[in-house]
Scaffold this motif. Structure first.
Motif, PDB file in Angstrom:
ATOM      1  N   LEU A 366      -0.371  -8.943   2.722  1.00 35.37           N
ATOM      2  CA  LEU A 366      -0.694  -8.814   1.297  1.00 35.37           C
ATOM      3  C   LEU A 366       0.483  -8.228   0.532  1.00 35.37           C
ATOM      4  O   LEU A 366       0.720  -8.582  -0.635  1.00 35.37           O
ATOM      5  CB  LEU A 366      -1.929  -7.929   1.116  1.00 35.37           C
ATOM      6  N   LYS A 369       2.825 -10.817  -0.501  1.00 37.66           N
ATOM      7  CA  LYS A 369       2.270 -11.742  -1.489  1.00 37.66           C
ATOM      8  C   LYS A 369       2.111 -11.108  -2.860  1.00 37.66           C
ATOM      9  O   LYS A 369       2.276 -11.794  -3.888  1.00 37.66           O
ATOM     10  CB  LYS A 369       0.916 -12.265  -0.990  1.00 37.66           C
ATOM     11  N   HIS A 370       1.762  -9.815  -2.889  1.00 36.85           N
ATOM     12  CA  HIS A 370       1.445  -9.147  -4.161  1.00 36.85           C
ATOM     13  C   HIS A 370       2.443  -8.032  -4.430  1.00 36.85           C
ATOM     14  O   HIS A 370       2.518  -7.061  -3.674  1.00 36.85           O
ATOM     15  CB  HIS A 370       0.028  -8.578  -4.118  1.00 36.85           C
ATOM     16  N   GLN A 443      -9.262 -10.373   2.954  1.00 37.58           N
ATOM     17  CA  GLN A 443      -9.560 -11.543   2.123  1.00 37.58           C
ATOM     18  C   GLN A 443     -10.026 -11.117   0.736  1.00 37.58           C
ATOM     19  O   GLN A 443      -9.595 -11.680  -0.281  1.00 37.58           O
ATOM     20  CB  GLN A 443     -10.636 -12.387   2.807  1.00 37.58           C
ATOM     21  N   ASP A 446      -7.181  -9.556  -1.320  1.00 34.70           N
ATOM     22  CA  ASP A 446      -6.327 -10.647  -1.783  1.00 34.70           C
ATOM     23  C   ASP A 446      -6.959 -11.323  -3.002  1.00 34.70           C
ATOM     24  O   ASP A 446      -6.289 -11.566  -4.022  1.00 34.70           O
ATOM     25  CB  ASP A 446      -6.143 -11.654  -0.653  1.00 34.70           C
ATOM     26  N   THR A 450      -5.387 -11.157  -6.765  1.00 38.14           N
ATOM     27  CA  THR A 450      -5.029 -12.449  -7.354  1.00 38.14           C
ATOM     28  C   THR A 450      -5.685 -12.630  -8.715  1.00 38.14           C
ATOM     29  O   THR A 450      -5.079 -13.176  -9.649  1.00 38.14           O
ATOM     30  CB  THR A 450      -5.443 -13.603  -6.415  1.00 38.14           C
TER      31      THR A 450
END
Length: 457
Positions: A366, A369-370, A443, A446, A450
């Motif tokens: 994560l 991604k973030h 999950q 995320d 998002t």
């Protein structure tokens, strides 16, 4: 008199107090009238009413199931059947004052001693981590005949007045710092004085404690103890840099003090690799006093102080008797023994290692991604996810962290925040937490991150 009070409740609140179950609104209304307002609820703007639990799950009054990532007190899982059976069986047989001779307290102390270094061999059983830390403070001060204590910045050791005095997390909001309390920097390699690029942060942070000791001596005072959590929790799920406690203990003992390690949050295998988190520092690290609490009784009030024969002897030498009416009573110790059995039989340390590593790996993904995920840290089932507005400046994203907690509650996952800026989402779930649970948590985080508006400049 009791009937009169019940009648008054019915008149004053319009509720039938003979009912076994109230609606959520009725319960909240009664709580506001009867319970001190400083005793806060999780999700205080819209509290969750929990009516039962099992394993790593909690259920509300509508039987909605929530995944519990924060109840480290319920160490082997909510309402574990082996623990409840042990409690019931002993309660039906005997529960009495701890000053009567009984086998359970001896059996339990013997089992605990097998998990600890040999020199930690004398036990005092109490009812809470706060009681344990208060007693540890007394033991240290009696043994050394000194008063002054060194603590870590942002530390929290309990709610008694003596512990608020040595908890910067609390005393900075209340009465201020006492002259006999001295604060050393939190050894946080993410946002502290010495960071992950330092060649030896453990020694560097230990040297800050040496500097505090020298300052104390310059004022004509003496150190009784260095008091610290083996893994600072309120400080933000901090992992102490390697070698830190061993070096600190050298400095403290040279100054005539003792090393007190608070394992109330992290003991009993939470780190997976070891039974006690201080053992992560290596065999050379052996405290003089260890306190333990929360996970011991799986929700039952049970806590303990263990120390050396020398420290215990000095405490006994005062001529003042110490006793604790309920600490170590037969039911408490039966429960404690059952918890140890479950930890072994269900390989919960192994589970903490496997599931914790899996969850940490997912959180690290994560982070890639973030941009708002600044740091992932922890070990076993003691993990932290720090959110930042700016990765380079490491500006804490306090409001975003609070929003994530609120959104995850809507996804039926309970988490909370910690750290000096409340920017660290912490994970300290029951030890039965599973790979599937870890997958779900990652999950949902995320999904939440998002969906959130972009906050990174």
């Amino acid at each position: 008199m009791q009937e009169h009070r019940s009648d008054q409740f019915q008149v004053n609140n319009g509720l039938d107090m003979s009912k076994e179950i109230f609606s959520k609104d009725e319960t909240l209304s009664m709580r506001r009238k009867l319970i001190g307002q400083s005793i806060k609820l999780f999700y205080s703007d819209n509290p969750v009413k929990i009516v039962r639990g099992r394993g790593q799950y909690l259920y509300d009054e509508k039987d909605v199931r929530y995944l519990d990532c924060i109840s480290n007190v319920h160490h082997v899982g909510h309402c574990h059947p082996d623990v409840t059976r042990a409690a019931t069986a002993q309660m039906e047989l005997l529960n009495t004052n701890s000053r009567f001779l009984h086998d359970n307290i001896i059996s339990y102390a013997n089992r605990l001693s097998a998990t600890l270094p040999d020199k930690l061999s004398v036990f005092y059983f109490v009812n809470s981590g706060s009681e344990a830390n208060d007693l540890a403070l007394r033991l240290a001060q009696q043994y050394t005949q000194h008063e002054d204590v060194i603590v870590l910045d942002h530390a929290y050791h309990g709610h008694l007045k003596s512990l608020i005095d040595i908890s910067p997390y609390k005393f900075r909001k209340l009465s201020g710092q006492k002259e006999w309390v001295h604060v050393a920097p939190l050894p946080d390699i993410y946002r502290g004085l010495y960071r992950e690029d330092h060649p030896n942060p453990g020694e560097a942070y230990a040297d800050t404690v040496r500097d505090v000791i020298e300052d104390v001596h310059s004022k004509g005072r003496k150190i009784s103890a260095f008091f610290c959590e083996s893994l600072p929790s309120v400080g933000g799920q901090i992992i102490l840099p390697q070698g830190y406690l061993t070096k600190v203990s050298e400095y403290v003992r040279s100054a005539g003090g003792v090393l007190v390690v608070d394992e109330v949050q992290t003991g009993f295998g939470r780190v997976g690799s070891h039974f006690w988190a201080f053992q992560m520092q290596g065999e050379a690290c052996c405290p003089d006093i260890v306190t333990m609490g929360k996970p011991m009784g799986n929700g039952h009030p049970l806590a303990c102080v263990v120390t050396t024969e020398q420290v215990a002897g000095a405490f006994a030498g005062t001529g003042v008797e110490y006793f604790n009416t309920f600490g170590g009573n037969p039911v408490s110790c039966a429960i404690g023994l059952a918890v140890l059995n479950v930890l072994e039989q269900e390989d919960m340390r192994g589970n903490a290692t496997r599931v914790g590593a899996h969850l940490k790996d997912l959180l690290n993904k994560l982070q890639t991604k973030h941009q708002i995920v600044g740091d992932v840290r922890g070990v076993g089932l003691f993990l932290g996810l720090e959110l930042v507005v700016d990765r380079e400046l490491r500006t804490p994203a306090t409001e975003v962290a609070a929003a994530v907690v609120k959104r995850l509650r809507e996804e039926r996952i309970f988490v909370s925040t910690d750290g000096p800026f409340e920017s660290v989402i912490k994970f300290k779930p029951p030890m039965c937490f599973s790979i599937a649970d870890a997958d779900l948590v990652a999950q949902k985080i995320d999904h939440v991150l998002t969906d959130m508006p972009v906050v990174i400049p």
